[in-house]
Design a protein around this motif. Sequence first.
Motif, PDB file in Angstrom:
ATOM      1  N   LYS A 112      45.483  40.242  25.909  1.00  0.00           N
ATOM      2  CA  LYS A 112      45.640  39.239  24.851  1.00  0.00           C
ATOM      3  C   LYS A 112      45.892  37.834  25.382  1.00  0.00           C
ATOM      4  CE  LYS A 112      47.161  42.566  21.377  1.00  0.00           C
ATOM      5  NZ  LYS A 112      48.248  42.991  20.451  1.00  0.00           N
ATOM      6  N   LEU A 113      46.028  37.686  26.707  1.00  0.00           N
ATOM      7  CA  LEU A 113      46.097  36.336  27.266  1.00  0.00           C
ATOM      8  C   LEU A 113      44.855  35.557  26.855  1.00  0.00           C
ATOM      9  CD1 LEU A 113      47.276  36.608  31.005  1.00  0.00           C
ATOM     10  CD2 LEU A 113      48.605  35.850  29.036  1.00  0.00           C
ATOM     11  N   GLY A 114      45.009  34.249  26.686  1.00  0.00           N
ATOM     12  CA  GLY A 114      43.871  33.449  26.246  1.00  0.00           C
ATOM     13  C   GLY A 114      42.720  33.450  27.235  1.00  0.00           C
ATOM     14  N   ARG A 115      43.039  33.204  28.531  1.00  0.00           N
ATOM     15  CA  ARG A 115      41.944  33.061  29.506  1.00  0.00           C
ATOM     16  C   ARG A 115      42.461  33.312  30.914  1.00  0.00           C
ATOM     17  NH1 ARG A 115      38.480  27.428  30.606  1.00  0.00           N
ATOM     18  NH2 ARG A 115      37.167  28.236  32.287  1.00  0.00           N
ATOM     19  N   ILE A 116      41.626  33.934  31.717  1.00  0.00           N
ATOM     20  CA  ILE A 116      41.842  34.051  33.157  1.00  0.00           C
ATOM     21  C   ILE A 116      40.600  33.521  33.858  1.00  0.00           C
ATOM     22  CG2 ILE A 116      42.086  35.617  35.118  1.00  0.00           C
ATOM     23  CD1 ILE A 116      43.701  37.480  33.342  1.00  0.00           C
ATOM     24  N   THR A 117      40.809  32.640  34.827  1.00  0.00           N
ATOM     25  CA  THR A 117      39.726  32.165  35.685  1.00  0.00           C
ATOM     26  C   THR A 117      39.962  32.699  37.088  1.00  0.00           C
ATOM     27  OG1 THR A 117      39.393  30.122  34.416  1.00  0.00           O
ATOM     28  CG2 THR A 117      38.603  30.140  36.688  1.00  0.00           C
ATOM     29  N   GLY A 118      39.014  33.455  37.611  1.00  0.00           N
ATOM     30  CA  GLY A 118      39.112  33.992  38.966  1.00  0.00           C
ATOM     31  C   GLY A 118      38.217  33.203  39.907  1.00  0.00           C
ATOM     32  N   LEU A 119      38.817  32.611  40.931  1.00  0.00           N
ATOM     33  CA  LEU A 119      38.056  31.817  41.897  1.00  0.00           C
ATOM     34  C   LEU A 119      37.875  32.626  43.177  1.00  0.00           C
ATOM     35  CD1 LEU A 119      39.703  28.313  41.261  1.00  0.00           C
ATOM     36  CD2 LEU A 119      37.682  29.340  40.182  1.00  0.00           C
ATOM     37  N   ASP A 120      36.696  33.177  43.336  1.00  0.00           N
ATOM     38  CA  ASP A 120      36.322  34.106  44.389  1.00  0.00           C
ATOM     39  C   ASP A 120      37.410  35.156  44.617  1.00  0.00           C
ATOM     40  OD1 ASP A 120      34.043  34.714  45.944  1.00  0.00           O
ATOM     41  OD2 ASP A 120      35.121  34.218  47.775  1.00  0.00           O
ATOM     42  N   PRO A 121      37.618  36.027  43.621  1.00  0.00           N
ATOM     43  CA  PRO A 121      38.628  37.078  43.747  1.00  0.00           C
ATOM     44  C   PRO A 121      38.458  37.869  45.040  1.00  0.00           C
ATOM     45  CG  PRO A 121      37.735  37.039  41.523  1.00  0.00           C
ATOM     46  CD  PRO A 121      36.892  36.098  42.330  1.00  0.00           C
ATOM     47  N   ALA A 122      39.581  38.219  45.649  1.00  0.00           N
ATOM     48  CA  ALA A 122      39.556  38.917  46.935  1.00  0.00           C
ATOM     49  C   ALA A 122      38.814  40.241  46.830  1.00  0.00           C
ATOM     50  CB  ALA A 122      40.981  39.138  47.418  1.00  0.00           C
ATOM     51  N   GLY A 123      37.998  40.529  47.846  1.00  0.00           N
ATOM     52  CA  GLY A 123      37.281  41.786  47.910  1.00  0.00           C
ATOM     53  C   GLY A 123      38.015  42.859  48.699  1.00  0.00           C
ATOM     54  N   PRO A 124      38.456  42.557  49.944  1.00  0.00           N
ATOM     55  CA  PRO A 124      39.140  43.568  50.749  1.00  0.00           C
ATOM     56  C   PRO A 124      40.352  44.152  50.030  1.00  0.00           C
ATOM     57  CG  PRO A 124      38.549  41.681  52.104  1.00  0.00           C
ATOM     58  CD  PRO A 124      38.231  41.301  50.687  1.00  0.00           C
ATOM     59  N   SER A 125      40.433  45.473  50.028  1.00  0.00           N
ATOM     60  CA  SER A 125      41.487  46.269  49.374  1.00  0.00           C
ATOM     61  C   SER A 125      41.309  46.400  47.863  1.00  0.00           C
ATOM     62  CB  SER A 125      42.894  45.711  49.656  1.00  0.00           C
ATOM     63  OG  SER A 125      43.203  45.800  51.026  1.00  0.00           O
ATOM     64  N   PHE A 126      40.299  45.708  47.290  1.00  0.00           N
ATOM     65  CA  PHE A 126      40.101  45.763  45.843  1.00  0.00           C
ATOM     66  C   PHE A 126      38.709  46.257  45.443  1.00  0.00           C
ATOM     67  CE2 PHE A 126      43.539  42.752  46.381  1.00  0.00           C
ATOM     68  CZ  PHE A 126      44.428  43.127  45.393  1.00  0.00           C
ATOM     69  N   THR A 127      37.778  46.243  46.381  1.00  0.00           N
ATOM     70  CA  THR A 127      36.375  46.542  46.062  1.00  0.00           C
ATOM     71  C   THR A 127      36.190  47.897  45.382  1.00  0.00           C
ATOM     72  OG1 THR A 127      35.552  45.132  47.846  1.00  0.00           O
ATOM     73  CG2 THR A 127      34.075  46.847  47.046  1.00  0.00           C
ATOM     74  N   HIS A 147      43.651  38.510  41.181  1.00  0.00           N
ATOM     75  CA  HIS A 147      44.105  39.854  40.816  1.00  0.00           C
ATOM     76  C   HIS A 147      45.526  39.823  40.263  1.00  0.00           C
ATOM     77  CE1 HIS A 147      40.460  41.522  42.468  1.00  0.00           C
ATOM     78  NE2 HIS A 147      40.701  40.965  43.643  1.00  0.00           N
ATOM     79  N   VAL A 148      46.354  38.917  40.779  1.00  0.00           N
ATOM     80  CA  VAL A 148      47.692  38.734  40.198  1.00  0.00           C
ATOM     81  C   VAL A 148      47.558  38.394  38.715  1.00  0.00           C
ATOM     82  CG1 VAL A 148      49.782  37.319  40.189  1.00  0.00           C
ATOM     83  CG2 VAL A 148      48.767  38.015  42.371  1.00  0.00           C
ATOM     84  N   ALA A 149      46.660  37.438  38.414  1.00  0.00           N
ATOM     85  CA  ALA A 149      46.433  37.054  37.016  1.00  0.00           C
ATOM     86  C   ALA A 149      45.953  38.254  36.201  1.00  0.00           C
ATOM     87  CB  ALA A 149      45.416  35.920  36.944  1.00  0.00           C
ATOM     88  N   GLY A 150      45.088  39.065  36.801  1.00  0.00           N
ATOM     89  CA  GLY A 150      44.601  40.254  36.114  1.00  0.00           C
ATOM     90  C   GLY A 150      45.717  41.238  35.798  1.00  0.00           C
ATOM     91  N   PHE A 151      46.645  41.411  36.735  1.00  0.00           N
ATOM     92  CA  PHE A 151      47.768  42.319  36.505  1.00  0.00           C
ATOM     93  C   PHE A 151      48.671  41.813  35.377  1.00  0.00           C
ATOM     94  CE2 PHE A 151      47.437  43.475  41.272  1.00  0.00           C
ATOM     95  CZ  PHE A 151      46.463  44.416  40.993  1.00  0.00           C
ATOM     96  N   VAL A 152      48.856  40.484  35.304  1.00  0.00           N
ATOM     97  CA  VAL A 152      49.636  39.914  34.196  1.00  0.00           C
ATOM     98  C   VAL A 152      48.921  40.183  32.878  1.00  0.00           C
ATOM     99  CG1 VAL A 152      50.635  37.826  33.183  1.00  0.00           C
ATOM    100  CG2 VAL A 152      50.629  38.109  35.671  1.00  0.00           C
ATOM    101  N   GLY A 153      47.615  39.958  32.870  1.00  0.00           N
ATOM    102  CA  GLY A 153      46.834  40.176  31.661  1.00  0.00           C
ATOM    103  C   GLY A 153      46.896  41.607  31.170  1.00  0.00           C
ATOM    104  N   GLN A 154      46.897  42.556  32.117  1.00  0.00           N
ATOM    105  CA  GLN A 154      46.987  43.970  31.741  1.00  0.00           C
ATOM    106  C   GLN A 154      48.284  44.268  31.003  1.00  0.00           C
ATOM    107  OE1 GLN A 154      46.436  46.396  35.247  1.00  0.00           O
ATOM    108  NE2 GLN A 154      44.593  45.270  35.843  1.00  0.00           N
TER     109      GLN A 154
END
Length: 453
Positions: A173-188, A161-168
């Motif tokens: 326009k960031l080239g790529r984000i890879t999320g490895l089992d992104p956290a569910g609690p507090s984000f679902t 989600h940190v990576a997602g916030f940077v991308g936003q």
Amino acid sequence: MLKLCFFICLIYWVKSDEEKKCPEFTDLNIGNALSGTELRVQLLLYTTDNPDCSERLIEHNVTASEYLNTAKKTVFVIHGFRPTGSPPAWLGDMKELLLSSDDINLIIVDWNRGATTVNYLTAVENCRKVAEILKNYVDQMLVHGASLDSIHMIGVSLGAHVAGFVGQKYNGKLGRITGLDPAGPSFTHEPPEGRLDRTDAQFVDVIHSDTDALGFKKPLGTIDFYANGGTDQPGCPKTVFGGIQYFKCDHQRAVFLFLSSLKRKCDIITYPCNSYLDYKRGKCVDCNAFQPMSCPVLGYHADRWKKWLIANNSPTKAYFDTSDQDPFCMYNYLLDITTWNKSIRRGFIRVKITDYAGNTAESEMNSEASTFQQYKRVRILTGFYQDIEKISKISLTFSTKTLIGPKHKLRILQMTLKSLNNPERLQLCRYDFVLMENTELTFKPIPCSEKGT
């Protein structure tokens, strides 16, 4: 005077020795977690020129770096919640494997101070602050020749989600984000702007491995990979008696699957599909939409399918099964059966294959029973932990898993066994035979093209 000179030289020697020490990932403990930690971020740079000794980057002074080359691809690795304070167990392997796979700037984002706390919500609140710091550094890189296209952020759990916030902040326009089992609690239940989303980068690939507990269940990326359906992972403890591994093994498996893709011992092939059940029923094994390429592979090299996935213009879910240990690969086959029985039969078929040297591999029993009807084709996806290249014998066992009542038999008009990992191999057939319930039948198959010889 001599003593004073000696003392000054000693201080200089100690200071020089300290300066030569390699900056390391912050190592904390459970005491720090209990007392809480204030957010402090350090960016540790590794390259092929300094693979063993990191360089601590200065946030507002890119030109001060000795090793950063803004003309190269830059990969950021961002960890997640650290309830015990220790460095991530996978961090060393991630560094070594990424550097051996590509000539890159590798930046380890250490926010252990801020992620180490028993209060998960505090770590969640710090995610946006970490993203702001990363955005400031990327801005500096862009001024000095870097390109958003060449930036790849790999985020683990909260780090996704940190990576997602940077991308936003860069409007996707960031080239790529890879999320490895992104956290569910507090984000679902958060909207796209409150979590990782497929619009946060040009290509977003996500591996789900713990969707029923610590991970995020719904699709988040351009392509979402669901390991073993996304929930329980083979080899992980099933009860609390497994200790701490019971709580973190499934969640961490996404990281180890990604690491496996960097080792290149075997490709983990995945199958785009609407559901795990449809995948298990063999409905999604052709990957025709990806021609002339094959089915997508998991991990670091998933971006080879970027063009086709983006053209799809909607989220793609891909399913796959794994073995219980590294490198986690399964060798999948499609079993295609046409039966004769007038009465409907429901049950399971276990498959065992043997090569000419006597090596055998046995499939796991499918969790869903198949329904066999007269003259109806049934497709069953079955997988093996070993790759049996030249099959000399096939053994089939039919079972209804009922403990009482009469034993049943299944008359098979035609059976076809097709390798999905190696589709160029000959399909194997057998015609007109009977399976007695719970009795293994072994036979020599023939290439399907040889019917009637």
